[in-house]
Design an enzyme around this catalytic site. Structure first.
Site, PDB file in Angstrom:
ATOM      1  N   ARG A   1       0.767  -1.045   0.054  1.00  0.00           N
ATOM      2  CA  ARG A   1       0.174   0.047   0.049  1.00  0.00           C
ATOM      3  C   ARG A   1       0.893   1.281   0.017  1.00  0.00           C
ATOM      4  O   ARG A   1       0.398   2.394  -0.302  1.00  0.00           O
ATOM      5  CB  ARG A   1      -0.842   0.081   1.378  1.00  0.00           C
ATOM      6  CG  ARG A   1      -2.019  -1.334   1.363  1.00  0.00           C
ATOM      7  CD  ARG A   1      -2.728  -1.313   2.557  1.00  0.00           C
ATOM      8  NE  ARG A   1      -3.769  -0.390   2.330  1.00  0.00           N
ATOM      9  CZ  ARG A   1      -5.095  -1.068   2.336  1.00  0.00           C
ATOM     10  NH1 ARG A   1      -5.381  -2.339   2.234  1.00  0.00           N
ATOM     11  NH2 ARG A   1      -6.222  -0.289   2.238  1.00  0.00           N
TER      12      ARG A   1
ATOM     13  N   ASP B   1      -3.773  -4.427   5.732  1.00  0.00           N
ATOM     14  CA  ASP B   1      -5.078  -3.922   5.683  1.00  0.00           C
ATOM     15  C   ASP B   1      -5.224  -3.233   7.206  1.00  0.00           C
ATOM     16  O   ASP B   1      -5.289  -3.977   8.039  1.00  0.00           O
ATOM     17  CB  ASP B   1      -5.951  -5.242   5.584  1.00  0.00           C
ATOM     18  CG  ASP B   1      -7.436  -4.751   5.071  1.00  0.00           C
ATOM     19  OD1 ASP B   1      -7.553  -3.644   4.976  1.00  0.00           O
ATOM     20  OD2 ASP B   1      -8.236  -5.835   4.862  1.00  0.00           O
TER      21      ASP B   1
ATOM     22  N   ASP C   1     -10.465 -12.213   8.598  1.00  0.00           N
ATOM     23  CA  ASP C   1     -11.491 -12.607   9.277  1.00  0.00           C
ATOM     24  C   ASP C   1     -12.875 -11.523   9.330  1.00  0.00           C
ATOM     25  O   ASP C   1     -14.002 -12.211  10.061  1.00  0.00           O
ATOM     26  CB  ASP C   1     -11.129 -12.719  10.953  1.00  0.00           C
ATOM     27  CG  ASP C   1     -10.674 -11.404  11.326  1.00  0.00           C
ATOM     28  OD1 ASP C   1     -10.892 -10.280  10.861  1.00  0.00           O
ATOM     29  OD2 ASP C   1      -9.961 -11.281  12.499  1.00  0.00           O
ATOM     30  N   GLY C   2     -12.822 -10.813   8.450  1.00  0.00           N
ATOM     31  CA  GLY C   2     -13.936  -9.756   8.353  1.00  0.00           C
ATOM     32  C   GLY C   2     -14.253  -9.168   9.579  1.00  0.00           C
ATOM     33  O   GLY C   2     -15.168  -8.371   9.562  1.00  0.00           O
TER      34      GLY C   2
ATOM     35  N   TYR D   1       0.701   3.976  -2.627  1.00  0.00           N
ATOM     36  CA  TYR D   1      -0.563   5.062  -2.577  1.00  0.00           C
ATOM     37  C   TYR D   1      -0.435   5.860  -1.245  1.00  0.00           C
ATOM     38  O   TYR D   1      -0.474   7.226  -1.343  1.00  0.00           O
ATOM     39  CB  TYR D   1      -1.976   4.271  -2.347  1.00  0.00           C
ATOM     40  CG  TYR D   1      -3.121   5.122  -2.405  1.00  0.00           C
ATOM     41  CD1 TYR D   1      -3.539   5.769  -3.716  1.00  0.00           C
ATOM     42  CD2 TYR D   1      -4.166   5.013  -1.332  1.00  0.00           C
ATOM     43  CE1 TYR D   1      -4.727   6.430  -3.607  1.00  0.00           C
ATOM     44  CE2 TYR D   1      -5.172   5.760  -1.609  1.00  0.00           C
ATOM     45  CZ  TYR D   1      -5.666   6.326  -2.764  1.00  0.00           C
ATOM     46  OH  TYR D   1      -6.695   7.075  -2.676  1.00  0.00           O
ATOM     47  N   ASP D   2      -0.111   5.315  -0.162  1.00  0.00           N
ATOM     48  CA  ASP D   2      -0.090   6.125   1.296  1.00  0.00           C
ATOM     49  C   ASP D   2       0.873   6.981   1.278  1.00  0.00           C
ATOM     50  O   ASP D   2       0.727   8.177   1.381  1.00  0.00           O
ATOM     51  CB  ASP D   2       0.017   4.944   2.392  1.00  0.00           C
ATOM     52  CG  ASP D   2      -0.927   4.015   2.655  1.00  0.00           C
ATOM     53  OD1 ASP D   2      -1.877   3.828   1.291  1.00  0.00           O
ATOM     54  OD2 ASP D   2      -0.785   3.280   3.383  1.00  0.00           O
TER      55      ASP D   2
ATOM     56  N   ASN E   1     -13.406   6.185   3.160  1.00  0.00           N
ATOM     57  CA  ASN E   1     -14.125   5.100   2.200  1.00  0.00           C
ATOM     58  C   ASN E   1     -15.556   5.929   1.637  1.00  0.00           C
ATOM     59  O   ASN E   1     -16.474   5.983   2.512  1.00  0.00           O
ATOM     60  CB  ASN E   1     -14.593   3.652   2.721  1.00  0.00           C
ATOM     61  CG  ASN E   1     -13.167   3.012   3.005  1.00  0.00           C
ATOM     62  OD1 ASN E   1     -12.385   3.663   3.925  1.00  0.00           O
ATOM     63  ND2 ASN E   1     -12.919   2.047   2.486  1.00  0.00           N
TER      64      ASN E   1
ATOM     65  N   VAL F   1     -14.554  -2.706  -2.050  1.00  0.00           N
ATOM     66  CA  VAL F   1     -15.369  -3.721  -1.405  1.00  0.00           C
ATOM     67  C   VAL F   1     -16.804  -3.828  -1.854  1.00  0.00           C
ATOM     68  O   VAL F   1     -17.414  -4.727  -2.014  1.00  0.00           O
ATOM     69  CB  VAL F   1     -15.236  -3.816   0.089  1.00  0.00           C
ATOM     70  CG1 VAL F   1     -15.576  -2.509   0.686  1.00  0.00           C
ATOM     71  CG2 VAL F   1     -15.680  -4.951   0.591  1.00  0.00           C
TER      72      VAL F   1
ATOM     73  N   GLN G   1     -12.342  -6.541  10.245  1.00  0.00           N
ATOM     74  CA  GLN G   1     -11.725  -5.242  10.281  1.00  0.00           C
ATOM     75  C   GLN G   1     -12.944  -4.300   9.943  1.00  0.00           C
ATOM     76  O   GLN G   1     -13.813  -4.758   9.311  1.00  0.00           O
ATOM     77  CB  GLN G   1     -10.751  -5.373   8.912  1.00  0.00           C
ATOM     78  CG  GLN G   1     -11.106  -5.443   7.537  1.00  0.00           C
ATOM     79  CD  GLN G   1     -11.158  -7.004   7.222  1.00  0.00           C
ATOM     80  OE1 GLN G   1     -11.642  -7.965   8.119  1.00  0.00           O
ATOM     81  NE2 GLN G   1     -11.087  -7.220   6.115  1.00  0.00           N
TER      82      GLN G   1
END
Ligand code: UDP
Length: 337
Positions: free
Chosen positions: A165, A298, A231-232, A168-169, A197, A212, A234
């Site tokens: 990343r 992430d 794991d979802g 970009y960052d 986002n 997403v 986040q």
């Protein structure tokens, strides 16, 4: 165009007395997701809009309906190389040109770095030449994996410069530094938006490289597995596009915002697993939710502190996630049928 037109009118209404009528505005990345919404609002208000895009990730179809308007001009150009514009006057430059999807960071890292460093510098030079105001669209990514959540503008970030990343960052961080350098050395009237986002109609729905929300919507509508990375657990905080565009134009408008950096996003934080469940529900989908390997670096949590935007811009996001998602499904859905 029906729903989009009414959404654009709503933004113009919410802007109250803020109008860019007769101003000459250069929008880079003007054929992209956010850029094309900005062009629509500005053309609707009677501004003279110069839309610059090299159409590598932006889509001609986002702006084709504007091409015959006499107050709209399209210039196909890559911001990373300098271009002398023949305009007599430019009042405002809104610099949005850059890919922003993490799934593209390992494919186009150099283009991304160039757009946010060389591209930002080229546009700042134009701002200096024309004595134009300059709005840079930075990102919540400059905070990296933030240790302070909700994150205020005073948090300096926790970024891995050599991770995937980093292109970009770090280039957005450099873009911010360039803005402040042009303010300090040449007194260019810069303002920096840190966009969190954002989703809505016109987000690229091409699946593989998308963000997403369009990915989950496409998967759900096609009854394919909904792919959760990791794991979802986040989190993200999703801002509907009309709220975002209103915030950006407010930041571009007020004189007092010179030299200010402002978070623009929705502070309603949810997990990615919860997002998958909501998308599944509103699309009446039979898709199963599957867990895939996590994305490197992430961020675990992302949520803006928008106190500054509230006070400085008199702005607050209004659209609830489910309402925004339903509108997005309605428009993206048509592309998948
Ligand atoms: N994500 C996911 N499945 C996907 C695409 C994304 O679980 O098919 C996750 C991703 O790992 C991240 C979040 O959704 O935690 C938001 O991803 P996006 O690419 O939209 O942008 P980001 O906020 O990471 O810049």
């Amino acid at each position: 165009m029906g729903i989009l037109q009414s959404e654009i009118k709503k933004i113009i209404r919410n802007l109250d007395n803020i109008s860019f009528e007769d101003r000459v505005v250069l929008v880079t990345g003007g054929a992209g997701f956010l850029g094309s919404w900005i062009c629509d609002v500005l053309v609707g208000q009677g501004a003279k809009v110069i839309c610059m895009d090299n159409l590598t990730s932006g889509l001609e179809s986002n702006i084709s309906h504007l091409k015959d308007r006499e107050n709209f001009k399209f210039v196909r150009h890559n911001v990373s190389s300098f271009l002398k514009l023949g305009e007599e006057k430019i009042d405002l430059i809104m610099h949005l040109a850059s890919r922003a999807s993490p799934l593209e960071f390992d494919k186009y890292p150099i283009e991304i770095i160039k757009a946010n460093t060389l591209g930002t510098m080229n546009m700042l030079e134009l701002a200096r030449k024309y004595k134009a105001r300059f709005l840079f669209t930075s990102t919540s990514e400059i905070y990296g994996d933030a240790k302070v959540v909700p994150t205020p503008e005073t948090y300096n970030g926790n970024v891995n410069p050599i991770g995937v990343r980093g292109c970009y960052d770090e280039s957005k961080r450099c873009g911010e530094a360039l803005c402040m350098a042009y303010l300090r050395q040449y007194d260019v009237d810069v303002r920096i938006a840190r966009i969190f986002n954002t989703y809505g109609p016109r987000m690229r729905a091409d699946g593989v490289y998308g963000r997403v929300i369009p990915r989950f919507i496409a998967q759900a509508l096609n009854n394919e597995p909904i792919t959760i990375f990791g794991d979802g657990k986040q989190t993200r905080s999703f801002c509907y596009v009309t709220d975002q565009i209103e915030g950006l134009l407010r930041l571009a408008w007020f004189n007092e915002c010179k030299g200010e950096v402002v978070n623009i996003g929705n502070p309603n934080e949810i997990t990615i697993l919860k997002l998958a469940e909501i998308v599944k529900k509103i699309t009446n989908s039979n898709s199963e939710i599957t867990f895939c390997p996590p994305m490197p670096d992430d961020p675990r949590r992302r949520c803006p502190d928008i106190t500054k935007a509230k006070t400085l811009l008199n702005w607050t996001p209004k659209v609830e996630l489910e309402d925004g998602l339903k509108k997005t499904v309605e428009l993206l859905g048509r592309w998948h049928n």
